[in-house]
Scaffold this motif. Structure first.
Motif: not given
Length: 164
Positions: A34, A44, A47, A76
Motif C-alpha cells: 500500500t 495506507s 505502509s 492495513k
C-alpha cells in the motif's frame, strides 16, 4: 496467528538442525502493498512504518520490531510476506537469537509494494566475508527492476490474451 507461526518456526528449526548438511532457508516476503495510491490496493499510512519495522527486525532481530510494531500495521499495510518473517523469527529464536548475525542490505519499494533483502548467518559460519551493502543493494535494485519488467510483460501478455 503469531504464536502458531513462531511454533511452526521452532518445529522447522528442530527438523533442519538435525540435518548433517548446511541448510539455507529463503523466505520470499513482499512487504506492504500500500505504498502508492495508484497501486492496486491504494495507499495506507501504515505502509512505511510497517516496512521500517520489518527492516529494523532484519537488521537487529528485535522481536519487538517484528512481533509488536510491525504486527500493529500489518493488516492495513496488506503484506503477504509477514507470516514468513514471523516463521523465520521462530526458526532463529529456536537456534538462540544471539547466535545469528543479521544484515539488512536494502529495504525500499520500487513500485506499490515494499521489498527488502537481508542475510542472517549463524555467527560460527561467518568464516566467509559477506558482500558489501552497496554491492548487494546495486544487485538487488537491478534484480527488482528486471522482475518488475518481467511482471509487466506477463501482465501485457495476459491482457492481450484476454482481448484476442
Amino acid at each position: 496467528m503469531i504464536p502458531e507461526l513462531l511454533t511452526l518456526g521452532k518445529q522447522l528449526y528442530g527438523l533442519l538442525n538435525g540435518i548433517s548438511r548446511r541448510v539455507v532457508v529463503v523466505i520470499s516476503a513482499d512487504l506492504a502493498h500500500t505504498h502508492r495510491k495508484d497501486g492496486p490496493y491504494g495507499y495506507s499510512n501504515a505502509s512505511e512504518p510497517f516496512d521500517e519495522a520489518c527492516g529494523s527486525w532484519a537488521a537487529t532481530l528485535s522481536a519487538n520490531a517484528l512481533l509488536v510494531t510491525a504486527a500493529k500495521y500489518v493488516d492495513k499495510a496488506l503484506s503477504c510476506g509477514y507470516t514468513g518473517l514471523v516463521m523465520l523469527h521462530g526458526i532463529l529464536d529456536a537456534g538462540a537469537l544471539l547466535s545469528w548475525q543479521p544484515k539488512l542490505h536494502t529495504n525500499h519499494y520500487p513500485s506499490y509494494y515494499g521489498m527488502m533483502v537481508a542475510s542472517i548467518v549463524r555467527k560460527s559460519r561467518m568464516d566467509r566475508q559477506l558482500p558489501s551493502n552497496q554491492n548487494v543493494r546495486n544487485q538487488c535494485q537491478g534484480f527488482f527492476r528486471k522482475m518488475w519488467c518481467i511482471f509487466v510483460l506477463i501482465l501485457c501478455i495476459a491482457l492481450v490474451s484476454l482481448l484476442v
